[in-house]
Motif scaffolding. Structure first.
Motif, PDB file in Angstrom:
ATOM      1  N   LEU A  16      -4.191   0.725  -8.764  1.00  0.00           N
ATOM      2  CA  LEU A  16      -5.515   0.317  -8.069  1.00  0.00           C
ATOM      3  C   LEU A  16      -4.988  -0.693  -6.800  1.00  0.00           C
ATOM      4  O   LEU A  16      -4.972  -1.648  -7.378  1.00  0.00           O
ATOM      5  CB  LEU A  16      -6.508   0.241  -8.682  1.00  0.00           C
ATOM      6  N   TYR A  17      -4.974  -0.238  -5.652  1.00  0.00           N
ATOM      7  CA  TYR A  17      -4.551  -1.234  -4.506  1.00  0.00           C
ATOM      8  C   TYR A  17      -5.690  -1.541  -3.782  1.00  0.00           C
ATOM      9  O   TYR A  17      -6.430  -0.433  -3.071  1.00  0.00           O
ATOM     10  CB  TYR A  17      -3.571  -0.568  -3.802  1.00  0.00           C
ATOM     11  N   ILE A  18      -6.141  -2.773  -3.742  1.00  0.00           N
ATOM     12  CA  ILE A  18      -7.463  -3.141  -2.953  1.00  0.00           C
ATOM     13  C   ILE A  18      -6.974  -4.378  -1.851  1.00  0.00           C
ATOM     14  O   ILE A  18      -6.142  -5.321  -2.398  1.00  0.00           O
ATOM     15  CB  ILE A  18      -8.597  -3.691  -3.687  1.00  0.00           C
ATOM     16  N   SER A  19      -7.263  -4.128  -0.737  1.00  0.00           N
ATOM     17  CA  SER A  19      -6.802  -4.961   0.323  1.00  0.00           C
ATOM     18  C   SER A  19      -8.138  -5.386   1.079  1.00  0.00           C
ATOM     19  O   SER A  19      -8.728  -4.689   1.755  1.00  0.00           O
ATOM     20  CB  SER A  19      -5.908  -4.528   1.238  1.00  0.00           C
ATOM     21  N   SER A  20      -8.226  -6.531   1.223  1.00  0.00           N
ATOM     22  CA  SER A  20      -9.386  -7.353   2.128  1.00  0.00           C
ATOM     23  C   SER A  20      -8.412  -8.250   3.082  1.00  0.00           C
ATOM     24  O   SER A  20      -7.522  -8.867   2.804  1.00  0.00           O
ATOM     25  CB  SER A  20     -10.160  -8.262   1.390  1.00  0.00           C
ATOM     26  N   HIS A  21      -8.821  -7.462   4.450  1.00  0.00           N
ATOM     27  CA  HIS A  21      -7.879  -8.147   5.644  1.00  0.00           C
ATOM     28  C   HIS A  21      -8.610  -8.250   6.782  1.00  0.00           C
ATOM     29  O   HIS A  21      -9.639  -7.518   6.933  1.00  0.00           O
ATOM     30  CB  HIS A  21      -6.462  -7.477   5.746  1.00  0.00           C
ATOM     31  N   GLN A  22      -8.314  -8.823   7.852  1.00  0.00           N
ATOM     32  CA  GLN A  22      -8.846  -8.675   9.357  1.00  0.00           C
ATOM     33  C   GLN A  22      -8.362  -7.507   9.795  1.00  0.00           C
ATOM     34  O   GLN A  22      -7.284  -7.032   9.902  1.00  0.00           O
ATOM     35  CB  GLN A  22      -8.466  -9.882   9.950  1.00  0.00           C
ATOM     36  N   GLY A  51      -2.558  12.515  -2.508  1.00  0.00           N
ATOM     37  CA  GLY A  51      -2.116  13.396  -3.699  1.00  0.00           C
ATOM     38  C   GLY A  51      -2.751  12.848  -5.085  1.00  0.00           C
ATOM     39  O   GLY A  51      -3.903  12.727  -5.147  1.00  0.00           O
ATOM     40  N   GLU A  52      -1.978  12.560  -6.083  1.00  0.00           N
ATOM     41  CA  GLU A  52      -2.589  12.128  -7.229  1.00  0.00           C
ATOM     42  C   GLU A  52      -3.198  10.887  -7.159  1.00  0.00           C
ATOM     43  O   GLU A  52      -4.010  10.340  -7.905  1.00  0.00           O
ATOM     44  CB  GLU A  52      -1.542  11.991  -8.514  1.00  0.00           C
ATOM     45  N   GLY A  53      -2.627  10.036  -6.236  1.00  0.00           N
ATOM     46  CA  GLY A  53      -3.064   8.501  -5.975  1.00  0.00           C
ATOM     47  C   GLY A  53      -4.278   8.471  -4.945  1.00  0.00           C
ATOM     48  O   GLY A  53      -4.770   7.227  -4.764  1.00  0.00           O
ATOM     49  N   ARG A  54      -4.881   9.701  -4.758  1.00  0.00           N
ATOM     50  CA  ARG A  54      -6.317   9.670  -3.723  1.00  0.00           C
ATOM     51  C   ARG A  54      -7.062   9.013  -4.404  1.00  0.00           C
ATOM     52  O   ARG A  54      -7.522   9.350  -5.512  1.00  0.00           O
ATOM     53  CB  ARG A  54      -6.309  11.308  -3.409  1.00  0.00           C
ATOM     54  N   GLY A  55      -7.533   8.003  -4.050  1.00  0.00           N
ATOM     55  CA  GLY A  55      -8.959   7.278  -4.380  1.00  0.00           C
ATOM     56  C   GLY A  55      -8.543   5.744  -5.143  1.00  0.00           C
ATOM     57  O   GLY A  55      -9.175   4.983  -5.492  1.00  0.00           O
ATOM     58  N   ALA A  56      -7.213   5.774  -5.274  1.00  0.00           N
ATOM     59  CA  ALA A  56      -6.681   4.413  -5.861  1.00  0.00           C
ATOM     60  C   ALA A  56      -6.357   3.703  -4.875  1.00  0.00           C
ATOM     61  O   ALA A  56      -5.579   2.439  -5.163  1.00  0.00           O
ATOM     62  CB  ALA A  56      -5.498   4.843  -6.718  1.00  0.00           C
ATOM     63  N   MET A  76       0.807  -1.260   0.043  1.00  0.00           N
ATOM     64  CA  MET A  76       0.094  -0.057  -0.010  1.00  0.00           C
ATOM     65  C   MET A  76       0.869   1.221   0.065  1.00  0.00           C
ATOM     66  O   MET A  76       0.640   2.143  -0.738  1.00  0.00           O
ATOM     67  CB  MET A  76      -0.978   0.026   1.218  1.00  0.00           C
ATOM     68  N   GLU A  77       1.928   1.355   1.000  1.00  0.00           N
ATOM     69  CA  GLU A  77       2.789   2.504   1.003  1.00  0.00           C
ATOM     70  C   GLU A  77       3.548   2.831  -0.287  1.00  0.00           C
ATOM     71  O   GLU A  77       3.474   3.744  -0.545  1.00  0.00           O
ATOM     72  CB  GLU A  77       3.699   2.280   2.202  1.00  0.00           C
ATOM     73  N   THR A  78       3.905   1.731  -1.073  1.00  0.00           N
ATOM     74  CA  THR A  78       4.520   1.856  -2.320  1.00  0.00           C
ATOM     75  C   THR A  78       3.850   2.658  -3.395  1.00  0.00           C
ATOM     76  O   THR A  78       4.372   3.350  -4.078  1.00  0.00           O
ATOM     77  CB  THR A  78       5.153   0.476  -2.951  1.00  0.00           C
ATOM     78  N   PHE A  79       2.386   2.209  -3.492  1.00  0.00           N
ATOM     79  CA  PHE A  79       1.635   3.076  -4.364  1.00  0.00           C
ATOM     80  C   PHE A  79       0.726   4.013  -3.971  1.00  0.00           C
ATOM     81  O   PHE A  79      -0.109   4.237  -4.601  1.00  0.00           O
ATOM     82  CB  PHE A  79       0.816   1.629  -5.312  1.00  0.00           C
ATOM     83  N   TYR A  80       0.960   4.333  -2.619  1.00  0.00           N
ATOM     84  CA  TYR A  80      -0.166   5.267  -1.934  1.00  0.00           C
ATOM     85  C   TYR A  80      -0.280   6.566  -2.791  1.00  0.00           C
ATOM     86  O   TYR A  80      -1.515   7.257  -2.608  1.00  0.00           O
ATOM     87  CB  TYR A  80       0.204   5.603  -0.664  1.00  0.00           C
ATOM     88  N   ARG A  81       0.665   6.941  -3.647  1.00  0.00           N
ATOM     89  CA  ARG A  81       0.416   8.356  -4.376  1.00  0.00           C
ATOM     90  C   ARG A  81       0.477   8.026  -6.054  1.00  0.00           C
ATOM     91  O   ARG A  81       0.643   8.872  -6.477  1.00  0.00           O
ATOM     92  CB  ARG A  81       1.749   9.273  -3.962  1.00  0.00           C
TER      93      ARG A  81
END
Length: 85
Positions: free
Chosen positions: A45-51, A67-72, A35-40
């Motif tokens: 598009l990073y989707i995570s399903s987790h406990q 930034g530009e990655g908001r919503g991704a 998530m941190e790598t692609f946060y911006r």
């Protein structure tokens, strides 16, 4: 440590010319490094399903990118023992 998913995404973009990539991470633990790598990055598009509430205690539903990655970034924290029943 090497984050193989992050390396694979950048390889696909740089070598194969793919621009937009989807990562769907389904695991009991949140993929905080990915998530941190692609946060911006608006092209991943990073989707995570987790406990919810487990180590590393990241992946809150309001973590949606910056930034530009908001919503991704989409986090789906689930209660323990969630299943299909």
């Amino acid at each position: 440590l090497i984050n193989t998913i992050s390396v694979a995404v950048r390889y696909a973009q740089q070598v194969h010319g793919l621009r937009r990539i989807l990562i769907f991470d389904f695991d009991v633990h949140h993929g905080n490094g990915t998530m941190e790598t692609f946060y911006r990055d608006p092209d991943v598009l990073y989707i995570s399903s987790h406990q919810a509430g487990l180590w590393p205690n990241t992946g809150k539903v309001n973590s949606i990118g910056e930034g530009e990655g908001r919503g991704a970034t989409i986090n789906i924290p689930l209660p323990g023992a969630s299943g299909d029943q």
